[in-house]
Scaffold this motif. Structure first.
Motif, short mmCIF file in Angstrom:
data_model
loop_
_atom_site.label_atom_id
_atom_site.label_comp_id
_atom_site.label_asym_id
_atom_site.label_seq_id
_atom_site.Cartn_x
_atom_site.Cartn_y
_atom_site.Cartn_z
N GLN A 14 0.86 -1.29 -0.18
CA GLN A 14 -0.22 0.08 -0.09
C GLN A 14 0.70 1.13 -0.12
O GLN A 14 1.96 1.16 0.42
N MET A 15 0.46 2.46 -0.60
CA MET A 15 1.14 3.60 -0.66
C MET A 15 0.37 4.48 0.03
O MET A 15 0.88 5.95 0.23
N VAL A 16 -0.99 4.41 0.57
CA VAL A 16 -1.68 5.30 1.23
C VAL A 16 -1.93 5.01 2.68
O VAL A 16 -2.11 3.95 2.80
N PHE A 17 -1.75 6.06 3.69
CA PHE A 17 -1.75 5.53 4.96
C PHE A 17 -2.66 6.68 5.42
O PHE A 17 -1.93 7.73 6.04
N GLY A 18 -3.89 6.82 5.75
CA GLY A 18 -4.77 7.71 5.97
C GLY A 18 -4.64 8.63 4.61
O GLY A 18 -4.98 8.63 3.65
N ARG A 19 -4.10 9.76 5.43
CA ARG A 19 -3.98 10.89 4.20
C ARG A 19 -2.58 11.14 3.93
O ARG A 19 -2.08 12.29 3.46
N ALA A 20 -1.58 10.20 4.40
CA ALA A 20 -0.11 10.31 4.09
C ALA A 20 0.04 9.23 2.96
O ALA A 20 -0.65 8.11 3.05
N VAL A 21 1.07 9.59 2.10
CA VAL A 21 1.51 8.75 0.99
C VAL A 21 2.95 8.44 1.14
O VAL A 21 3.56 9.50 1.35
N ILE A 22 3.20 7.21 0.46
CA ILE A 22 4.76 7.35 -0.02
C ILE A 22 4.86 7.15 -1.45
O ILE A 22 3.86 6.41 -2.15
N LEU A 23 5.52 7.79 -2.11
CA LEU A 23 5.79 7.67 -3.47
C LEU A 23 7.12 7.45 -3.97
O LEU A 23 8.26 7.54 -3.31
N GLY A 24 7.49 7.36 -5.45
CA GLY A 24 8.51 7.36 -5.80
C GLY A 24 9.36 6.01 -5.17
O GLY A 24 8.86 5.21 -5.11
N ASP A 25 10.82 6.16 -4.91
CA ASP A 25 11.63 5.03 -4.50
C ASP A 25 11.15 4.66 -2.93
O ASP A 25 11.76 3.75 -2.61
N ALA A 26 10.62 5.61 -2.45
CA ALA A 26 9.96 5.17 -1.15
C ALA A 26 8.98 3.93 -0.95
O ALA A 26 9.07 3.09 -0.09
N ALA A 27 8.31 4.07 -2.15
CA ALA A 27 7.28 2.80 -2.41
C ALA A 27 7.90 1.66 -3.01
O ALA A 27 7.78 0.63 -2.78
N PHE A 28 8.78 1.92 -4.15
CA PHE A 28 9.20 0.83 -5.26
C PHE A 28 10.60 1.41 -5.42
O PHE A 28 10.89 2.10 -6.29
N ALA A 29 11.59 0.67 -4.70
CA ALA A 29 13.00 0.78 -5.00
C ALA A 29 13.12 -0.34 -6.02
O ALA A 29 13.32 -1.36 -5.64
N SER A 30 13.71 0.05 -7.00
CA SER A 30 13.98 -1.12 -8.09
C SER A 30 15.24 -0.74 -8.61
O SER A 30 16.10 0.57 -8.50
N ARG A 31 16.08 -1.81 -9.12
CA ARG A 31 17.28 -1.76 -9.79
C ARG A 31 17.66 -0.71 -10.72
O ARG A 31 16.46 -0.42 -11.42
N PRO A 32 18.51 -0.41 -11.03
CA PRO A 32 18.62 0.90 -11.94
C PRO A 32 18.82 0.61 -13.41
O PRO A 32 18.89 1.45 -14.32
N HIS A 33 18.28 -0.84 -13.80
CA HIS A 33 18.51 -1.13 -15.00
C HIS A 33 17.42 -0.47 -16.01
O HIS A 33 17.82 -0.28 -17.14
N ALA A 34 16.42 0.15 -15.49
CA ALA A 34 15.39 0.89 -16.50
C ALA A 34 15.68 2.28 -16.34
O ALA A 34 15.06 3.24 -17.10
N ALA A 35 16.48 2.89 -15.40
CA ALA A 35 16.69 4.01 -15.15
C ALA A 35 15.31 4.99 -15.18
O ALA A 35 15.23 6.07 -15.66
N ASN A 69 -3.64 2.31 -9.25
CA ASN A 69 -2.71 2.42 -10.76
C ASN A 69 -1.30 2.32 -10.36
O ASN A 69 -0.59 1.87 -10.91
N GLN A 70 -1.03 3.33 -9.20
CA GLN A 70 0.44 3.42 -8.78
C GLN A 70 1.01 2.24 -8.23
O GLN A 70 2.09 1.99 -8.43
N LEU A 71 0.39 1.42 -7.49
CA LEU A 71 0.91 0.17 -7.09
C LEU A 71 1.01 -0.63 -8.31
O LEU A 71 2.15 -1.29 -8.44
N SER A 72 0.23 -0.68 -9.39
CA SER A 72 0.50 -1.37 -10.48
C SER A 72 1.77 -1.02 -11.33
O SER A 72 2.51 -1.70 -11.84
#
Length: 109
Positions: A14-35, A69-72
């Motif tokens: 999940q990325m939503v916690f009440g009215r707070a969100v995590i986004l970007g690398d805080a939610a999905f940290a991925s290897r750098p292959h796709a830049a 959608n952002q989770l996807s």
């Protein structure tokens, strides 16, 4: 001196916690292959702003509609870089020019 750097992929359920969100690398940290790290943060932010506007700034509704959608998008990115890593490091079938290795957030096509 030689060194080893561990690369890990991190996903969230999940990325939503009440009215707070995590986004970007805080939610999905991925290897750098796709830049795509910076693009993920921007895409999350832009999508959130669009949902806020379309909901008439109903924060709860915007977050409810934004998150799936952002989770996807995040899961797809992590799956893609895992495939890129496996093909380049273990399967040894990385072919120059293969569109499966295109940089960017959305991926090939």
């Amino acid at each position: 001196q030689p060194f080893i750097q561990i690369l890990r992929d991190i996903t969230v359920d999940q990325m939503v916690f009440g009215r707070a969100v995590i986004l970007g690398d805080a939610a999905f940290a991925s290897r750098p292959h796709a830049a795509a790290g910076a693009a993920k943060a921007v895409a999350d932010s832009v999508a959130l702003s669009e949902h806020l506007v379309s909901s008439g700034f109903d924060i709860d509704l915007a977050l409810k509609n934004w998150e799936p959608n952002q989770l996807s998008v995040g899961r797809n990115l992590v799956n893609r870089v895992r495939q890129m890593g496996a093909r380049s490091q273990f399967e040894n079938n990385w072919v120059p020019g293969d569109p499966a290795f295109d940089f960017g957030l959305p991926g090939p096509g």
